[in-house]
Write a protein that holds these residues in place. Structure first.
Motif, PDB file in Angstrom:
ATOM      1  N   MET A  12       8.074   3.717  -0.654  1.00 49.38           N
ATOM      2  CA  MET A  12       9.261   2.899  -0.395  1.00 49.38           C
ATOM      3  C   MET A  12      10.068   3.467   0.773  1.00 49.38           C
ATOM      4  O   MET A  12      10.570   2.710   1.616  1.00 49.38           O
ATOM      5  CB  MET A  12      10.146   2.802  -1.643  1.00 49.38           C
ATOM      6  N   ASP A  13      10.162   4.789   0.842  1.00 53.34           N
ATOM      7  CA  ASP A  13      10.866   5.428   1.956  1.00 53.34           C
ATOM      8  C   ASP A  13      10.179   5.121   3.286  1.00 53.34           C
ATOM      9  O   ASP A  13      10.829   4.782   4.265  1.00 53.34           O
ATOM     10  CB  ASP A  13      10.943   6.941   1.726  1.00 53.34           C
ATOM     11  N   ARG A  14       8.858   5.200   3.310  1.00 50.05           N
ATOM     12  CA  ARG A  14       8.096   4.925   4.538  1.00 50.05           C
ATOM     13  C   ARG A  14       8.255   3.469   4.958  1.00 50.05           C
ATOM     14  O   ARG A  14       8.489   3.172   6.146  1.00 50.05           O
ATOM     15  CB  ARG A  14       6.621   5.254   4.302  1.00 50.05           C
ATOM     16  N   LEU A  15       8.125   2.544   4.012  1.00 50.82           N
ATOM     17  CA  LEU A  15       8.263   1.119   4.334  1.00 50.82           C
ATOM     18  C   LEU A  15       9.678   0.812   4.820  1.00 50.82           C
ATOM     19  O   LEU A  15       9.857   0.035   5.762  1.00 50.82           O
ATOM     20  CB  LEU A  15       7.905   0.257   3.120  1.00 50.82           C
ATOM     21  N   ALA A  30       1.731  -4.464   7.748  1.00 44.87           N
ATOM     22  CA  ALA A  30       0.922  -3.367   8.290  1.00 44.87           C
ATOM     23  C   ALA A  30       1.209  -2.070   7.541  1.00 44.87           C
ATOM     24  O   ALA A  30       0.287  -1.295   7.237  1.00 44.87           O
ATOM     25  CB  ALA A  30       1.188  -3.193   9.786  1.00 44.87           C
ATOM     26  N   GLY A  31       2.478  -1.819   7.213  1.00 44.96           N
ATOM     27  CA  GLY A  31       2.836  -0.617   6.459  1.00 44.96           C
ATOM     28  C   GLY A  31       2.289  -0.637   5.044  1.00 44.96           C
ATOM     29  O   GLY A  31       1.803   0.386   4.546  1.00 44.96           O
ATOM     30  N   VAL A  32       2.348  -1.781   4.389  1.00 46.88           N
ATOM     31  CA  VAL A  32       1.795  -1.913   3.038  1.00 46.88           C
ATOM     32  C   VAL A  32       0.287  -1.675   3.079  1.00 46.88           C
ATOM     33  O   VAL A  32      -0.270  -0.961   2.237  1.00 46.88           O
ATOM     34  CB  VAL A  32       2.135  -3.289   2.423  1.00 46.88           C
ATOM     35  N   ARG A  33      -0.374  -2.249   4.076  1.00 48.82           N
ATOM     36  CA  ARG A  33      -1.824  -2.040   4.214  1.00 48.82           C
ATOM     37  C   ARG A  33      -2.149  -0.569   4.481  1.00 48.82           C
ATOM     38  O   ARG A  33      -2.984   0.036   3.804  1.00 48.82           O
ATOM     39  CB  ARG A  33      -2.382  -2.868   5.369  1.00 48.82           C
ATOM     40  N   ARG A  34      -1.502  -0.002   5.475  1.00 45.28           N
ATOM     41  CA  ARG A  34      -1.803   1.369   5.911  1.00 45.28           C
ATOM     42  C   ARG A  34      -1.517   2.393   4.818  1.00 45.28           C
ATOM     43  O   ARG A  34      -2.260   3.350   4.641  1.00 45.28           O
ATOM     44  CB  ARG A  34      -0.984   1.686   7.165  1.00 45.28           C
ATOM     45  N   ASN A  35      -0.438   2.179   4.069  1.00 51.10           N
ATOM     46  CA  ASN A  35       0.020   3.188   3.116  1.00 51.10           C
ATOM     47  C   ASN A  35      -0.358   2.914   1.659  1.00 51.10           C
ATOM     48  O   ASN A  35      -0.070   3.739   0.804  1.00 51.10           O
ATOM     49  CB  ASN A  35       1.542   3.337   3.231  1.00 51.10           C
ATOM     50  N   LEU A  36      -0.982   1.762   1.383  1.00 49.02           N
ATOM     51  CA  LEU A  36      -1.376   1.464   0.007  1.00 49.02           C
ATOM     52  C   LEU A  36      -2.691   0.687  -0.056  1.00 49.02           C
ATOM     53  O   LEU A  36      -3.707   1.225  -0.480  1.00 49.02           O
ATOM     54  CB  LEU A  36      -0.267   0.680  -0.720  1.00 49.02           C
TER      55      LEU A  36
END
Length: 162
Positions: free
Chosen positions: A34-37, A128-134
């Motif tokens: 959540m912090d990264r997103l 892109a963040g959801v894909r990359r990080n999860l």
């Protein structure tokens, strides 16, 4: 907490090693994700993850509008916290508030053209963040399992709170 104060409560079922590892991995991983997103959206678009979520829910609603009480339920926020958030978003021309025509007591939050523009710009960054990080870290089976787990958790918590 002293034993005397809670003598009527049974001893807790402490987590075993595997349960503790899973719980801590979830807490730490969720917080970092959540912090990264949030940081990705802030840096690229000047939007918080909370603002993004509000824009998404409004964009999916009929006429781009939701009662504030329904919006608070949708973003899992207190009404007072949401009111402050919406006030800031209104100052940034992303939403407008108005009286609910049905009863005159409720307040509607409505997505503006500026809000829709900001959402459209930010969506690719978020996805892109959801894909990359999860998502891209998991197999299809793990994705289905994750969905099943949190559908079950949500239903259990809703049953206990509702």
């Amino acid at each position: 907490m002293t034993a005397e104060l809670h003598a009527d409560r049974p001893d807790p079922r402490w987590l075993d090693t595997d349960e503790q590892r899973a719980w801590r991995a979830y807490i730490d991983g969720n917080h970092r994700l959540m912090d990264r997103l949030n940081r990705d959206l802030q840096e690229a678009h000047g939007l918080s993850l909370a603002e993004y979520r509000i824009l998404v829910l409004l964009s999916e609603a009929p006429d781009g509008a939701l009662r504030m009480s329904d919006l608070a339920d949708g973003v899992l926020s207190s009404r007072s916290r949401l009111t402050h958030q919406i006030r800031r978003m209104e100052a940034a021309s992303m939403v407008v508030r108005s009286s609910c025509l049905e009863d005159g007591r409720g307040v509607l939050a409505t997505l503006t053209d500026e809000g829709r523009r900001r959402l459209t710009e930010a969506a690719p960054t978020h996805v892109a963040g959801v894909r990359r990080n999860l998502v891209d870290l998991l197999t299809r089976t793990q994705i289905r399992t994750l969905s099943e787990i949190f559908t079950k958790v949500e239903a259990a918590v809703d049953d206990r709170c509702g």
